[in-house]
Write an enzyme that holds these catalytic residues in place. Structure first.
Site, PDB file in Angstrom:
ATOM      1  CG  HIS A   1      -1.990  -0.991   1.241  1.00 48.23           C
ATOM      2  ND1 HIS A   1      -1.773  -2.131   1.703  1.00 48.23           N
ATOM      3  CD2 HIS A   1      -3.193  -1.067   0.874  1.00 48.23           C
ATOM      4  CE1 HIS A   1      -2.905  -3.032   1.418  1.00 48.23           C
ATOM      5  NE2 HIS A   1      -3.869  -2.308   1.060  1.00 48.23           N
TER       6      HIS A   1
ATOM      7  CG  ASP B   1      -3.679  -5.946  -3.800  1.00 45.85           C
ATOM      8  OD1 ASP B   1      -4.857  -5.571  -3.426  1.00 45.85           O
ATOM      9  OD2 ASP B   1      -2.841  -6.365  -2.811  1.00 45.85           O
TER      10      ASP B   1
END
Length: 361
Positions: free
Chosen positions: A196, A269
């Protein structure tokens, strides 16, 4: 007859409709259908919608929102959520859902029945509110104790525990018609960075990965798991550079699809994560995601930009129409199995039977 129907369905779709099916969108901070979201869904007819906590106020409101989303567009969207349990759980008490423990605690029981019943119970809740797909289970092995991004989200620190417990949990989801998504190929368990925030790099060769990280994914291929998620993780000793696995044709097509023989859906993702955006422009991300062999663009920064980028690259020959058709066929196949085309399929069979009778006469 199913194959003939899907080929017929695919053959009657425009390029715009096909690209729309390859996008899973998020739309944060709204708890009801609004004009902007309605226009977005009508214009692009995205293949999926992923819900977050900011979309959830209570059970009835959320169920109505998801029903409204499904009713817009020629082909209903798959409704997705990250509902792993533990610290990754979008639905909680506000929607009348149980708060579940982390999967590491479930793994410690070594009891597959507990994992199955957990998946079944969670699946029943998700089905009731209108979810089709759960972005779980985690197939990563928690082998690096500095890895805070995975840690207790994994079922265990060894491949056998993860393999046994994760697939029992997935069977529980499937028993309630919830499509599980195994993640994060080729394995996020031995990383020290959070994708992230930045790009994790694993300095392992293929044989090393095969002895640990890949074991649950090899099992997923063997069990014909319906969908797998690819991580934004670089493995330079396998592909000889720092391209994230999610953007690498070597990892997605050559390794997962061809060498390992996986024929289910492949999802990257989230494309908003900084492991990608720190190093690539949005256009590069969208092009490389599809060129690598992924079937979906998950949560692009801009659906408009994602759509126009892929449309442009198909038109100029950078991405082949066969590459698009392969993915859309797999998406349609999943939606068929979810019952999205039941009425159309019955009409298709009846029409073909009628035509066959006419030819015999």
């Amino acid at each position: 007859m199913k194959e003939e129907f899907l080929k017929y369905k695919l053959g009657n779709m425009s390029l715009s409709e096909k690209i729309g099916q390859m996008i899973i969108i998020d739309y944060r901070n709204t708890i009801e259908m609004n004009v902007d979201l309605e226009n977005l869904l009508a214009k692009f007819n995205p293949g999926g919608f992923i819900i977050f906590k900011s979309n959830i106020a209570n059970f009835e409101q959320t169920k109505k929102l998801l029903l409204d989303i499904k009713e817009i567009g020629k082909i209903p969207a798959i409704i997705c959520v990250d509902q792993e349990g533990g610290r990754v759980q979008r639905f909680d008490e506000r929607a009348g859902f149980q708060k579940y423990s982390c999967m590491f605690k479930i793994g410690k029981t070594q009891d597959e029945n507990i994992a199955f019943e957990l998946g079944k119970k969670m699946g029943k809740e998700l089905k009731t509110i209108g979810i089709n797909m759960n972005m779980a289970p985690v197939l990563d092995i928690f082998s690096n104790y500095q890895n805070y991004v995975i840690s207790d989200r994994a079922f265990g620190s060894d491949s056998e525990t993860v393999k046994k417990m994760a697939f029992a949990y997935a069977e529980g989801l499937l028993s309630e018609d919830i499509i599980p998504v195994g993640k994060h190929f080729p394995g996020h368990g031995d990383t020290s960075k959070d994708s992230h925030v930045d790009l994790p790099i694993i300095y392992k060769e293929f044989d090393e990965l095969k002895r640990l990280e890949l074991i649950p994914f090899i099992e997923a291929v063997r069990k014909k798991f319906p969908a797998l998620m690819v991580a934004h993780i670089a493995v330079p000793k396998v592909i000889l550079d720092n391209t994230p696995s999610s953007l690498s044709k070597i990892m997605v097509t050559d390794l997962l699809r061809k060498k390992m023989g996986y024929d289910g859906l492949i999802i990257p993702d989230s494309l908003k994560m900084k492991a990608l955006s720190n190093y690539y422009t949005n256009n590069q991300i969208y092009l490389r995601t599809i060129a690598a062999g992924n079937d979906f663009l998950l949560m692009p920064q801009s659906i408009y930009e994602a759509f126009s980028t892929i449309y442009q690259y198909v038109n100029n020959g950078t991405i082949s129409i066969d590459r698009i058709n392969d993915s859309v066929y797999r998406i349609l196949n999943l939606k068929f199995d979810c019952g999205f085309f039941n009425k159309e399929y019955i009409e298709f069979i009846q029409q073909n039977n009628f035509q066959a009778k006419c030819r015999r006469k």
